[in-house]
Write an enzyme that holds these catalytic residues in place. Structure first.
Site, PDB file in Angstrom:
ATOM      1  N   GLU A  44      38.971  43.451  36.647  1.00 15.06           N
ATOM      2  CA  GLU A  44      39.943  42.435  37.053  1.00 15.06           C
ATOM      3  C   GLU A  44      39.520  41.736  38.344  1.00 15.06           C
ATOM      4  O   GLU A  44      39.689  40.529  38.485  1.00 15.06           O
ATOM      5  CB  GLU A  44      41.334  43.048  37.213  1.00 15.06           C
ATOM      6  CG  GLU A  44      41.965  43.524  35.906  1.00 15.06           C
ATOM      7  CD  GLU A  44      42.173  42.396  34.895  1.00 15.06           C
ATOM      8  OE1 GLU A  44      42.115  41.218  35.280  1.00 15.06           O
ATOM      9  OE2 GLU A  44      42.388  42.690  33.712  1.00 15.06           O
ATOM     10  N   TYR A 127      48.818  38.835  40.104  1.00 16.76           N
ATOM     11  CA  TYR A 127      48.206  38.882  38.778  1.00 16.76           C
ATOM     12  C   TYR A 127      47.508  40.212  38.541  1.00 16.76           C
ATOM     13  O   TYR A 127      47.748  40.891  37.532  1.00 16.76           O
ATOM     14  CB  TYR A 127      47.198  37.733  38.560  1.00 16.76           C
ATOM     15  CG  TYR A 127      46.274  38.094  37.423  1.00 16.76           C
ATOM     16  CD1 TYR A 127      46.745  38.051  36.110  1.00 16.76           C
ATOM     17  CD2 TYR A 127      45.003  38.617  37.658  1.00 16.76           C
ATOM     18  CE1 TYR A 127      45.949  38.480  35.056  1.00 16.76           C
ATOM     19  CE2 TYR A 127      44.202  39.039  36.614  1.00 16.76           C
ATOM     20  CZ  TYR A 127      44.675  38.974  35.316  1.00 16.76           C
ATOM     21  OH  TYR A 127      43.898  39.420  34.286  1.00 16.76           O
ATOM     22  N   ASP A 145      48.406  34.703  34.390  1.00 17.03           N
ATOM     23  CA  ASP A 145      47.144  34.185  34.911  1.00 17.03           C
ATOM     24  C   ASP A 145      47.014  32.730  34.485  1.00 17.03           C
ATOM     25  O   ASP A 145      47.921  32.174  33.862  1.00 17.03           O
ATOM     26  CB  ASP A 145      45.961  35.013  34.389  1.00 17.03           C
ATOM     27  CG  ASP A 145      45.622  34.642  32.971  1.00 17.03           C
ATOM     28  OD1 ASP A 145      46.554  34.378  32.190  1.00 17.03           O
ATOM     29  OD2 ASP A 145      44.428  34.586  32.619  1.00 17.03           O
TER      30      ASP A 145
END
Length: 315
Positions: A44, A127, A145
DNA sequence: CAGGCGTGGCA
DNA sequence: TTGCCAAGCCT
């Protein structure tokens, strides 16, 4: 007029259609399926503003080299920055390094499993915290996102693009659209993101292949143009370009690079180890104040260290 | 909160 | 060719 009071299509239809599409068409990515929470977190962070194709090989190397937060936290910062390579935005690497230290110090080396604790980690924003909670721990969280924002803007609102900045209305809409069942909500988050990445793309969306073409408010509205012009980021001649060139020099250097070499192309050419990257830096014809500013900025950000011997990656 | 922060592929 | 854009975050 507020958001659509009564959607033309029940959310449950969208859930089933897009989730089915995902099961058939999703990319086979290494951080999906069998993967540690640490692996998810690393992915991520790397994927923030960086395409999957560039992240994938680096992620593989990192998980091989540093399988746990403790392994990674113990690595020298210089190693971390070199391993980050050319993914861009190297501050992310430093923040992840600090996050790993915090995970070891405060969470016994285990990536936290809830939104609040994830959010407190450096480099982890709303996020990423939601994504890790959902994808690593199966939590029901509202993931928003850029892909999800664009899909919602088109499919539900009927606009070509989402607002320039994330709004409360978008968060509210995303929360409303999230399936009630936890397992389905996790799949939904991944599915909508994937739809935005593969079909409902920013430029030239593949509407002909879209599983929810028939339900799309943007299509129904006749695909109206964006209501604003996205402002691009200048690059040539910016501090960012200079910082990038300096970082490339420091990554290539096995020893401190004397400040003189940053300026003197003649002297630089005699240091073959860094000559190539120094050549690129010199080719920018940076004016002194800008180079000074870039160097100072890198030091201030912890991406570089200065000593009498010169500049180098942080220890 | 608007702007700063890397990098390279592609339309 | 040259902007645009890619699973944002921080100040």
């Amino acid at each position: 007029m507020p958001l659509p009071a009564s959607p033309a299509v029940p959310p449950s239809v969208l859930h089933a259609t897009i989730n089915d599409w995902f099961r058939d068409e999703a990319r086979d990515l290494p951080w999906r399926g069998e993967c540690s929470a640490w692996g998810i977190l690393v992915s991520e962070i790397m994927l923030q503003q960086t395409p999957v194709v560039r992240v994938r090989p680096i992620w593989e190397q990192w998980l091989e080299r540093w399988p746990t937060p403790a392994d990674f936290a113990a690595a020298p910062a210089a190693d971390v920055l070199r391993a980050w390579g050319k993914l861009g935005y190297p501050r992310r690497a430093l923040r992840l390094h600090a996050a790993a230290a915090q995970i070891v110090a405060e969470h016994h080396g285990a990536v936290p499993d809830n939104y609040e604790q994830l959010l407190s980690l450096p480099g982890v924003g709303s996020y990423t915290a939601a994504a890790v909670a959902a994808f690593a721990y199966g939590r029901r969280t509202t993931v928003v996102d850029t892909n999800i924002r664009r899909v919602h803007a088109r499919l539900v609102i009927g606009q070509a693009l989402p607002a320039p900045a994330l709004t409360a209305a978008e968060m509210s809409l995303a929360a409303d659209l999230l399936p009630e069942a936890t397992e389905e909500s996790v799949l939904w988050n991944a599915s909508v993101m994937e739809l935005g990445a593969l079909i409902c793309t920013a430029r030239s969306p593949k509407c002909g292949q879209c599983p929810v073409f028939e339900q799309c408010a943007w299509i129904a509205a006749g695909q109206p143009e964006p209501s604003y012009i996205p402002k691009g980021q200048p690059w040539a001649g910016t501090d960012r370009q200079v910082r990038g060139a300096v970082m490339a020099v420091l990554r290539a250097a096995g020893a401190p690079v004397h400040a003189d070499l940053m300026w003197d192309a003649e002297a630089a050419s005699r240091h073959d180890e860094v000559a190539t990257e120094l050549g690129k830096l010199h080719a920018l014809n940076t004016h002194a104040p800008q180079l000074e500013r870039a160097l100072a900025g890198l030091v201030a950000d912890g991406l570089a260290q200065v000593s009498e011997a010169g500049y180098q990656l942080p220890r």
